[in-house]
Design an enzyme around this catalytic site. Structure first.
Site, PDB file in Angstrom:
ATOM      1  N   ASN A 103     -21.777   5.855  -4.208  1.00  0.00           N
ATOM      2  CA  ASN A 103     -21.566   7.232  -4.655  1.00  0.00           C
ATOM      3  C   ASN A 103     -20.057   7.461  -4.755  1.00  0.00           C
ATOM      4  OD1 ASN A 103     -22.707   9.814  -5.439  1.00  0.00           O
ATOM      5  ND2 ASN A 103     -21.821  10.629  -3.552  1.00  0.00           N
ATOM      6  N   GLY A 146     -21.968  12.216 -13.855  1.00  0.00           N
ATOM      7  CA  GLY A 146     -23.085  12.355 -12.918  1.00  0.00           C
ATOM      8  C   GLY A 146     -24.187  11.406 -13.379  1.00  0.00           C
ATOM      9  N   ALA A 147     -24.749  10.640 -12.432  1.00  0.00           N
ATOM     10  CA  ALA A 147     -25.627   9.527 -12.793  1.00  0.00           C
ATOM     11  C   ALA A 147     -26.818   9.934 -13.683  1.00  0.00           C
ATOM     12  CB  ALA A 147     -26.088   8.813 -11.522  1.00  0.00           C
ATOM     13  N   GLN A 173     -14.467  17.123  -8.948  1.00  0.00           N
ATOM     14  CA  GLN A 173     -15.834  17.552  -9.306  1.00  0.00           C
ATOM     15  C   GLN A 173     -16.387  18.560  -8.289  1.00  0.00           C
ATOM     16  OE1 GLN A 173     -14.772  14.396  -9.202  1.00  0.00           O
ATOM     17  NE2 GLN A 173     -15.846  13.060 -10.626  1.00  0.00           N
ATOM     18  N   ASP A 188     -25.129   6.961  -7.160  1.00  0.00           N
ATOM     19  CA  ASP A 188     -25.036   6.369  -8.499  1.00  0.00           C
ATOM     20  C   ASP A 188     -25.861   5.092  -8.627  1.00  0.00           C
ATOM     21  OD1 ASP A 188     -22.520   8.134  -8.229  1.00  0.00           O
ATOM     22  OD2 ASP A 188     -22.807   7.776 -10.370  1.00  0.00           O
TER      23      ASP A 188
HETATM   24  O1  MRU Z   1     -17.660  10.119 -11.533  1.00  0.00           O
HETATM   25  P1  MRU Z   1     -18.826  11.060 -11.555  1.00  0.00           P
HETATM   26  O2  MRU Z   1     -18.438  12.488 -11.563  1.00  0.00           O
HETATM   27  O3  MRU Z   1     -19.801  10.709 -12.646  1.00  0.00           O
HETATM   28  O4  MRU Z   1     -19.550  10.768 -10.170  1.00  0.00           O
HETATM   29  C1  MRU Z   1     -20.702  11.483  -9.855  1.00  0.00           C
HETATM   30  C2  MRU Z   1     -21.204  11.200  -8.500  1.00  0.00           C
HETATM   31  O5  MRU Z   1     -20.673  10.396  -7.773  1.00  0.00           O
HETATM   32  C3  MRU Z   1     -22.463  11.884  -8.101  1.00  0.00           C
HETATM   33  O6  MRU Z   1     -22.484  12.121  -6.738  1.00  0.00           O
HETATM   34  C4  MRU Z   1     -23.648  10.981  -8.482  1.00  0.00           C
HETATM   35  O7  MRU Z   1     -23.597  10.651  -9.838  1.00  0.00           O
HETATM   36  C5  MRU Z   1     -24.947  11.579  -8.157  1.00  0.00           C
HETATM   37  S1  MRU Z   1     -25.160  13.001  -9.107  1.00  0.00           S
HETATM   38  C6  MRU Z   1     -26.628  13.613  -9.200  1.00  0.00           C
END
Ligand code: MRU
Length: 344
Positions: free
Chosen positions: A248, A52-53, A197, A238
């Site tokens: 995203n 998550g970013a 997720q 992201d």
């Molecule tokens: O691969 P991940 O689980 O890190 O991807 C996360 C996402 O795509 C979320 O939607 C993004 O980071 C925003 S989270 C606040």
């Protein structure tokens, strides 16, 4: 975030250690792991124990601070440079990671040759980055809740919850705030292949907070749009470019296209650290490709034809024209003006 009635943060630092909720164990087990070496943090980001970013932004900032704590005076500058690169390279798409790492790196370098001061400042900067990130997620949730009508049926993709941030979430901060305001909402949760997720983490968070929801397969969203059972879509991002294009989780773009086709608002929620002011448009965003085995295996069992390769882009780009508003800590803006508003 409440888990079994107790307050937790996804990323926090105590004494000499960074603590992260291990997201690969959820929802079956709640395990919090501690880290004292930046190389362990690099690995945690790569294997998505933290993901998550905004969450990897904070983990990266603390990773950089840990590197400063252990760097010797004699090669302080080169040790920090090496750690900086390894941390930034651990995942390429979420710009929050680069921003968190760079803030700590640059703050520390300013104090050379007072190495003790540099170490202290590195940790203080990581604390401040993390505190601000958490606060901004809370604020954007309040702004976003203005866009959620009572009775709304909401689609979300991936996990943009407290687990993807330090706390509160981005898309889920909006959903949490609307729920806390007493709005009667229902959330369709895309399961989000291949890492699930949505099915694992978003569903877990919503259940813990008593927010009505159901998990659907990624392919089922179109059916619910067609049935007029989705009133709005909200996801995280992201990376957000100057022109309002965003990256995203893979699958976001097709939900945006569906929303536009059905005349349904499509919202992106993000703190300031997700804006990349050097990125002009979506084509400039580096897209991470992950191992094909994430697609080919579930729990160690091969689920595709053994001899076929698999392609695994982890993110896609949604052009600004498909986005109704970008929800930020400063308010809700048209995608084309959001970066400018956040920057000023
Ligand atoms: O691969 P991940 O689980 O890190 O991807 C996360 C996402 O795509 C979320 O939607 C993004 O980071 C925003 S989270 C606040």
């Amino acid at each position: 975030m409440k888990i079994h009635g107790k307050d937790y943060k996804t990323v926090y630092f105590e004494e000499d250690s960074l603590f992260l909720i291990d997201q690969n164990q959820l929802p079956n087990e709640l395990e919090i792991k501690s880290y004292t070496d930046y190389r362990e943090v690099v690995e945690a980001i790569q294997i998505m124990a933290v993901r998550g970013a905004p969450a990897i932004g904070a983990a990266g900032a603390y990773g950089m601070a840990l590197a400063a704590q252990s760097a010797k005076d004699a090669d302080f500058r080169s040790a920090l440079k090496k750690a900086r690169q390894e941390l930034i390279d651990s995942r390429p798409t979420a710009v929050d990671l680069t921003i968190g790492v760079m803030q700590v790196y640059e703050a520390a370098l300013k104090f050379i040759p007072d190495y003790d001061a540099a170490r202290k400042v590195a940790l203080m900067t990581a604390h401040e980055f993390t505190r601000r990130s958490e606060e901004q997620c809370y604020q954007l949730g309040l702004h976003g809740a203005d866009l959620v009508p009572d009775g709304a049926r909401i689609l979300t993709h991936c996990n943009a919850g407290a687990l993807a941030t330090v706390d509160h979430g981005t898309a889920l901060a909006v959903i949490r705030a609307a729920h806390d305001q007493g709005k009667d909402i229902f959330v369709y949760v895309d399961e989000t292949r291949p890492r699930l997720q949505g099915g694992r983490l978003t569903a877990f968070e919503l259940e813990q907070e008593g927010i009505p929801h159901a998990v659907i397969t990624d392919a089922a969203a179109g059916y619910y749009f067609w049935k007029n059972e989705i009133d709005l879509v909200v996801t995280g991002a992201d990376r957000i470019c100057l022109n309002g294009d965003i990256a995203n989780k893979i699958g976001t773009y097709e939900k945006a296209v569906l929303a536009k086709h059905h005349g349904i608002p499509f919202y992106i929620a993000a703190p300031n650290s997700t804006f990349d002011f050097s990125c002009k448009r979506g084509e400039d965003i580096p897209i991470e490709f992950r191992d094909e085995d994430e697609i080919k295996y579930i729990d160690g069992n091969l689920i595709t034809n053994a001899g076929s390769p698999a392609l695994n882009p982890a993110f896609d780009v949604t052009p600004a024209e498909f986005i109704t508003k970008i929800i930020t800590p400063l308010g809700n803006f048209d995608p084309q003006e959001a970066a400018l508003k956040v920057q000023s």
